[in-house]
Design a protein around this motif. Structure first.
Motif, PDB file in Angstrom:
ATOM      1  N   ARG A  97       0.881  -1.521  -0.115  1.00  0.00           N
ATOM      2  CA  ARG A  97      -0.603   0.212  -0.161  1.00  0.00           C
ATOM      3  C   ARG A  97       0.602   1.514  -0.106  1.00  0.00           C
ATOM      4  NH1 ARG A  97      -3.528  -2.670   3.843  1.00  0.00           N
ATOM      5  NH2 ARG A  97      -5.494  -3.151   3.271  1.00  0.00           N
ATOM      6  N   TRP A  98       1.945   1.655   0.936  1.00  0.00           N
ATOM      7  CA  TRP A  98       2.687   2.728   1.146  1.00  0.00           C
ATOM      8  C   TRP A  98       3.063   3.240  -0.472  1.00  0.00           C
ATOM      9  CZ3 TRP A  98       8.351   2.692   0.790  1.00  0.00           C
ATOM     10  CH2 TRP A  98       8.567   2.659   0.838  1.00  0.00           C
ATOM     11  N   TRP A 122       1.593   3.050  -3.132  1.00  0.00           N
ATOM     12  CA  TRP A 122       0.641   2.722  -4.511  1.00  0.00           C
ATOM     13  C   TRP A 122       0.224   4.706  -4.924  1.00  0.00           C
ATOM     14  CZ3 TRP A 122      -2.871  -1.422  -2.868  1.00  0.00           C
ATOM     15  CH2 TRP A 122      -2.141  -2.191  -2.899  1.00  0.00           C
ATOM     16  N   SER A 123       0.157   5.008  -5.924  1.00  0.00           N
ATOM     17  CA  SER A 123      -0.682   6.196  -6.299  1.00  0.00           C
ATOM     18  C   SER A 123      -2.558   6.565  -5.408  1.00  0.00           C
ATOM     19  CB  SER A 123      -0.467   6.361  -7.538  1.00  0.00           C
ATOM     20  OG  SER A 123      -1.930   5.419  -7.453  1.00  0.00           O
ATOM     21  N   PRO A 124      -2.466   7.378  -4.961  1.00  0.00           N
ATOM     22  CA  PRO A 124      -3.421   7.243  -4.230  1.00  0.00           C
ATOM     23  C   PRO A 124      -4.875   6.779  -5.540  1.00  0.00           C
ATOM     24  CG  PRO A 124      -2.661   9.922  -4.139  1.00  0.00           C
ATOM     25  CD  PRO A 124      -2.377   8.871  -5.390  1.00  0.00           C
ATOM     26  N   ALA A 125      -4.964   6.536  -6.388  1.00  0.00           N
ATOM     27  CA  ALA A 125      -6.241   6.683  -7.460  1.00  0.00           C
ATOM     28  C   ALA A 125      -5.399   5.290  -6.966  1.00  0.00           C
ATOM     29  CB  ALA A 125      -5.142   7.113  -9.395  1.00  0.00           C
ATOM     30  N   THR A 126      -4.566   4.403  -7.080  1.00  0.00           N
ATOM     31  CA  THR A 126      -4.837   3.109  -6.846  1.00  0.00           C
ATOM     32  C   THR A 126      -4.897   2.442  -5.957  1.00  0.00           C
ATOM     33  OG1 THR A 126      -2.498   2.386  -8.394  1.00  0.00           O
ATOM     34  CG2 THR A 126      -2.972   1.369  -6.543  1.00  0.00           C
ATOM     35  N   LYS A 127      -4.658   3.318  -4.998  1.00  0.00           N
ATOM     36  CA  LYS A 127      -5.556   2.599  -3.481  1.00  0.00           C
ATOM     37  C   LYS A 127      -7.309   2.844  -3.572  1.00  0.00           C
ATOM     38  CE  LYS A 127      -1.440   4.754  -0.745  1.00  0.00           C
ATOM     39  NZ  LYS A 127      -1.307   6.250   0.155  1.00  0.00           N
ATOM     40  N   LYS A 128      -6.972   3.264  -3.885  1.00  0.00           N
ATOM     41  CA  LYS A 128      -9.166   3.756  -3.782  1.00  0.00           C
ATOM     42  C   LYS A 128      -9.274   2.661  -4.513  1.00  0.00           C
ATOM     43  CE  LYS A 128     -13.028   6.749  -5.409  1.00  0.00           C
ATOM     44  NZ  LYS A 128     -13.399   7.623  -6.119  1.00  0.00           N
ATOM     45  N   THR A 161       2.760   8.618  -8.611  1.00  0.00           N
ATOM     46  CA  THR A 161       3.650   9.087  -7.737  1.00  0.00           C
ATOM     47  C   THR A 161       3.761   8.418  -5.610  1.00  0.00           C
ATOM     48  OG1 THR A 161       2.209  10.864  -8.156  1.00  0.00           O
ATOM     49  CG2 THR A 161       3.419  11.158  -5.371  1.00  0.00           C
ATOM     50  N   TYR A 162       5.250   8.460  -5.607  1.00  0.00           N
ATOM     51  CA  TYR A 162       4.897   7.568  -4.457  1.00  0.00           C
ATOM     52  C   TYR A 162       4.330   8.396  -3.138  1.00  0.00           C
ATOM     53  CZ  TYR A 162       8.840   4.743  -6.781  1.00  0.00           C
ATOM     54  OH  TYR A 162       9.477   3.469  -7.158  1.00  0.00           O
ATOM     55  N   ASN A 163       4.262   7.673  -2.096  1.00  0.00           N
ATOM     56  CA  ASN A 163       3.736   8.257  -1.131  1.00  0.00           C
ATOM     57  C   ASN A 163       4.989   9.207   0.163  1.00  0.00           C
ATOM     58  OD1 ASN A 163       5.365   7.081   0.537  1.00  0.00           O
ATOM     59  ND2 ASN A 163       3.560   5.677   1.873  1.00  0.00           N
TER      60      ASN A 163
END
Length: 208
Positions: free
Chosen positions: A118-119, A121-127, A170-172
């Motif tokens: 998870r850490w 992933w991009s925001p879009a991927t997380k969703k 994008t990385y976190n």
């Protein structure tokens, strides 16, 4: 869960003309985790080989573990898996699922690579990947055939697979700090090491 030796015995009992699905799990060796090009090597080789041999499937990585689903003609799957299982870059190889199938679950011969951390992933991927929560943190050794099939059904539905692409994803915040000096799996090791140091310091201060 059958060993890969037992799996090959089971494979022998399947009709030669059958389409086969095989899912195995393994763990990266320490040396492989420190190899910044390991994923490019694996994905590049799989892409070229699979197109020639009519192999499809998916390769997932997370928490030091690989899970790979391989689909194709029985003889082609048998030859490929024997080479994979002999590869010294990973260990603890175990077969989760092996069966004859009527149609492929994954039709893309590129053998897409999914990073399941998870850490990174991009925001879009997380969703999109919220459905993966029951399977994380990723630890597929010991999964039953039923759980394995549930996982495969889940990742089949993704519009775009959860993965790391340094040029486009994008990385976190923590990943951003280390993306220029480490590959994704090395970044994870660095963060873990950093957190371990903080823990040691906290314990020292506690007992001073």
């Amino acid at each position: 869960m059958p060993s890969h030796t037992t799996a090959f015995s089971k494979l022998d009992k399947i009709e030669d003309a059958a389409l086969v699905q095989l899912v195995y799990v393994s763990s990266l060796t320490i040396g492989s985790r420190l190899n910044a090009t390991i994923f490019d090597e694996v994905e590049g080789h799989a892409r070229d080989y699979n197109e020639r041999q009519g192999i499809t499937g998916t390769l997932c990585y997370g928490n030091g573990h690989f899970l790979q689903c391989i689909e194709g003609e029985k003889a082609k799957v048998s030859a490929l898996t024997q080479n994979i299982f002999a590869d010294k870059r990973h260990k603890n190889v175990q077969v989760l699922l092996l069966k004859a199938i009527k149609q492929r679950s994954f039709s893309d011969w590129r053998m897409r690579l999914l990073f399941l951390e998870r850490w990174l992933w991009s925001p879009a991927t997380k969703k999109q990947a919220a459905q993966l929560s029951p399977f994380l943190p990723f630890s597929p050794h010991g999964w039953t055939p039923e759980r394995t099939e549930q996982f495969l059904q889940t990742i089949k539905t993704f519009d775009s697979p959860p993965h790391i692409n340094a040029a486009g994803i994008t990385y976190n915040a923590m990943g951003n700090m280390v993306r220029h000096i480490a590959a994704p799996h090395q970044a994870f090791l660095i963060v873990q090491g950093f957190l371990s140091v903080l823990l040691v310091v906290a314990l020292i201060l506690l007992y001073l």
